[in-house]
Design a protein around this motif. Structure first.
Motif, PDB file in Angstrom:
ATOM      1  N   GLY A  54      28.348  35.438  39.734  1.00 46.72           N
ATOM      2  CA  GLY A  54      27.046  36.059  39.956  1.00 46.72           C
ATOM      3  C   GLY A  54      27.125  36.918  41.198  1.00 46.72           C
ATOM      4  O   GLY A  54      28.177  37.452  41.535  1.00 46.72           O
ATOM      5  N   GLU A  55      26.014  37.041  41.904  1.00 45.24           N
ATOM      6  CA  GLU A  55      25.993  37.839  43.139  1.00 45.24           C
ATOM      7  C   GLU A  55      27.022  37.330  44.145  1.00 45.24           C
ATOM      8  O   GLU A  55      27.765  38.095  44.720  1.00 45.24           O
ATOM      9  CB  GLU A  55      24.612  37.780  43.785  1.00 45.24           C
ATOM     10  N   ASP A  56      26.995  36.030  44.401  1.00 45.60           N
ATOM     11  CA  ASP A  56      27.921  35.420  45.358  1.00 45.60           C
ATOM     12  C   ASP A  56      28.860  34.477  44.611  1.00 45.60           C
ATOM     13  O   ASP A  56      28.679  33.264  44.629  1.00 45.60           O
ATOM     14  CB  ASP A  56      27.151  34.655  46.442  1.00 45.60           C
ATOM     15  N   SER A  57      29.858  35.032  43.951  1.00 44.83           N
ATOM     16  CA  SER A  57      30.791  34.234  43.164  1.00 44.83           C
ATOM     17  C   SER A  57      31.616  33.331  44.078  1.00 44.83           C
ATOM     18  O   SER A  57      32.032  33.742  45.157  1.00 44.83           O
ATOM     19  CB  SER A  57      31.719  35.152  42.368  1.00 44.83           C
ATOM     20  N   ALA A  58      31.834  32.085  43.627  1.00 49.61           N
ATOM     21  CA  ALA A  58      32.577  31.136  44.448  1.00 49.61           C
ATOM     22  C   ALA A  58      33.221  30.063  43.581  1.00 49.61           C
ATOM     23  O   ALA A  58      32.754  29.770  42.480  1.00 49.61           O
ATOM     24  CB  ALA A  58      31.647  30.479  45.468  1.00 49.61           C
ATOM     25  N   SER A  59      34.293  29.489  44.107  1.00 48.08           N
ATOM     26  CA  SER A  59      34.974  28.361  43.488  1.00 48.08           C
ATOM     27  C   SER A  59      34.609  27.117  44.284  1.00 48.08           C
ATOM     28  O   SER A  59      34.634  27.126  45.516  1.00 48.08           O
ATOM     29  CB  SER A  59      36.488  28.592  43.537  1.00 48.08           C
ATOM     30  N   TYR A  60      34.264  26.054  43.571  1.00 52.07           N
ATOM     31  CA  TYR A  60      33.929  24.782  44.207  1.00 52.07           C
ATOM     32  C   TYR A  60      34.907  23.725  43.720  1.00 52.07           C
ATOM     33  O   TYR A  60      35.082  23.546  42.528  1.00 52.07           O
ATOM     34  CB  TYR A  60      32.508  24.335  43.840  1.00 52.07           C
ATOM     35  N   ARG A 113      35.070  40.393  44.742  1.00 55.31           N
ATOM     36  CA  ARG A 113      34.555  40.992  43.507  1.00 55.31           C
ATOM     37  C   ARG A 113      35.662  41.070  42.445  1.00 55.31           C
ATOM     38  O   ARG A 113      35.447  40.723  41.285  1.00 55.31           O
ATOM     39  CB  ARG A 113      33.989  42.375  43.826  1.00 55.31           C
ATOM     40  N   LEU A 114      36.851  41.500  42.854  1.00 54.34           N
ATOM     41  CA  LEU A 114      37.969  41.622  41.921  1.00 54.34           C
ATOM     42  C   LEU A 114      38.408  40.245  41.405  1.00 54.34           C
ATOM     43  O   LEU A 114      38.695  40.079  40.217  1.00 54.34           O
ATOM     44  CB  LEU A 114      39.139  42.357  42.575  1.00 54.34           C
ATOM     45  N   GLU A 115      38.449  39.252  42.275  1.00 54.71           N
ATOM     46  CA  GLU A 115      38.800  37.893  41.851  1.00 54.71           C
ATOM     47  C   GLU A 115      37.779  37.374  40.833  1.00 54.71           C
ATOM     48  O   GLU A 115      38.146  36.748  39.838  1.00 54.71           O
ATOM     49  CB  GLU A 115      38.863  36.954  43.056  1.00 54.71           C
ATOM     50  N   VAL A 119      38.518  36.235  36.975  1.00 49.29           N
ATOM     51  CA  VAL A 119      38.118  34.940  36.423  1.00 49.29           C
ATOM     52  C   VAL A 119      37.267  35.133  35.174  1.00 49.29           C
ATOM     53  O   VAL A 119      37.464  34.470  34.153  1.00 49.29           O
ATOM     54  CB  VAL A 119      37.360  34.111  37.485  1.00 49.29           C
ATOM     55  N   TYR A 120      36.317  36.053  35.252  1.00 52.66           N
ATOM     56  CA  TYR A 120      35.430  36.259  34.107  1.00 52.66           C
ATOM     57  C   TYR A 120      36.200  36.780  32.899  1.00 52.66           C
ATOM     58  O   TYR A 120      35.976  36.327  31.771  1.00 52.66           O
ATOM     59  CB  TYR A 120      34.286  37.202  34.471  1.00 52.66           C
ATOM     60  N   LEU A 121      37.124  37.703  33.113  1.00 45.81           N
ATOM     61  CA  LEU A 121      37.911  38.225  32.002  1.00 45.81           C
ATOM     62  C   LEU A 121      38.786  37.119  31.397  1.00 45.81           C
ATOM     63  O   LEU A 121      38.890  37.001  30.175  1.00 45.81           O
ATOM     64  CB  LEU A 121      38.759  39.420  32.445  1.00 45.81           C
ATOM     65  N   LEU A 122      39.376  36.294  32.229  1.00 45.40           N
ATOM     66  CA  LEU A 122      40.161  35.160  31.726  1.00 45.40           C
ATOM     67  C   LEU A 122      39.268  34.205  30.920  1.00 45.40           C
ATOM     68  O   LEU A 122      39.664  33.697  29.879  1.00 45.40           O
ATOM     69  CB  LEU A 122      40.836  34.412  32.874  1.00 45.40           C
ATOM     70  N   HIS A 123      38.063  33.990  31.413  1.00 43.85           N
ATOM     71  CA  HIS A 123      37.113  33.122  30.716  1.00 43.85           C
ATOM     72  C   HIS A 123      36.755  33.705  29.349  1.00 43.85           C
ATOM     73  O   HIS A 123      36.746  32.994  28.340  1.00 43.85           O
ATOM     74  CB  HIS A 123      35.862  32.939  31.576  1.00 43.85           C
TER      75      HIS A 123
END
Length: 189
Positions: A54-60, A113-115, A119-123
């Protein structure tokens, strides 16, 4: 998270909560009590993390830290009843909230943004079990990024983004294929 990292994290969390306990007018041991009795830090990466786009993409990577809020709150109510100081329950709950915020802050890793696009394309390609051929993916990501952002991205930037995702264990790279390792929530379009 290795065993050593889990122990170090547990110690940092304990110190953080001990300081917070003092700020809330409680004994320092209240912070250590919460960590020792209601928070579990698990080593190993057997537990997967999650990626929120989303706006602030993050991995948890919250799978390594568990907090039992129900037992912690019940213990706080019992503590309050035993010492007959009703205001102490609010301090205790504040301390639990501090623990939750500290955990959230330490398990979050923001994505560029690129990361996030990678991730989204892989998903979208369902690269969880079958994987995606790395060289093909690099080209597809460059093209897809160009279409969405209206600017080009260099091959080396894409490779750096993929390597960063590999370092944080969001993806695995094996035999020329990229596998998505974390569950993805949200969209990046």
């Amino acid at each position: 998270m290795t065993r050593k990292e889990a122990i170090e994290y547990n110690d940092r969390l304990k110190k953080e909560l001990e300081q917070a306990a003092l700020q809330y007018g409680m004994e320092e041991t209240a912070g250590a009590y919460i960590v020792d009795n209601h928070i579990t830090v698990l080593p190993e990466d057997a537990r997967k993390g999650m990626i929120f786009l989303g706006e602030d993409s993050a991995s948890y990577k919250a799978g390594n830290v568990k907090i039992d809020l129900k037992k912690a709150i019940v213990a706080g109510l019992e503590l309050t009843a035993s010492i007959s100081k009703p205001e102490s329950v609010f301090n205790y709950i504040q301390l639990i909230i501090v623990a939750a915020f500290f955990i959230e802050k330490s398990v979050k890793r923001e994505l560029s943004r690129l990361e996030a696009y990678a991730v989204y394309l892989l998903h979208r390609k369902d690269a969880y079990d079958t994987g995606v051929e790395e060289e093909q993916f690099i080209g597809e990501l460059q093209e897809w990024y160009q279409q969405r952002e209206r600017k080009s991205v260099e091959r080396e930037e894409v490779i750096d983004a993929i390597n960063t995702l590999h370092e944080i264990k969001a993806v695995d790279i094996s035999n020329g294929y990229i596998y998505l390792q974390e569950h993805v929530w949200g969209r990046k379009e």
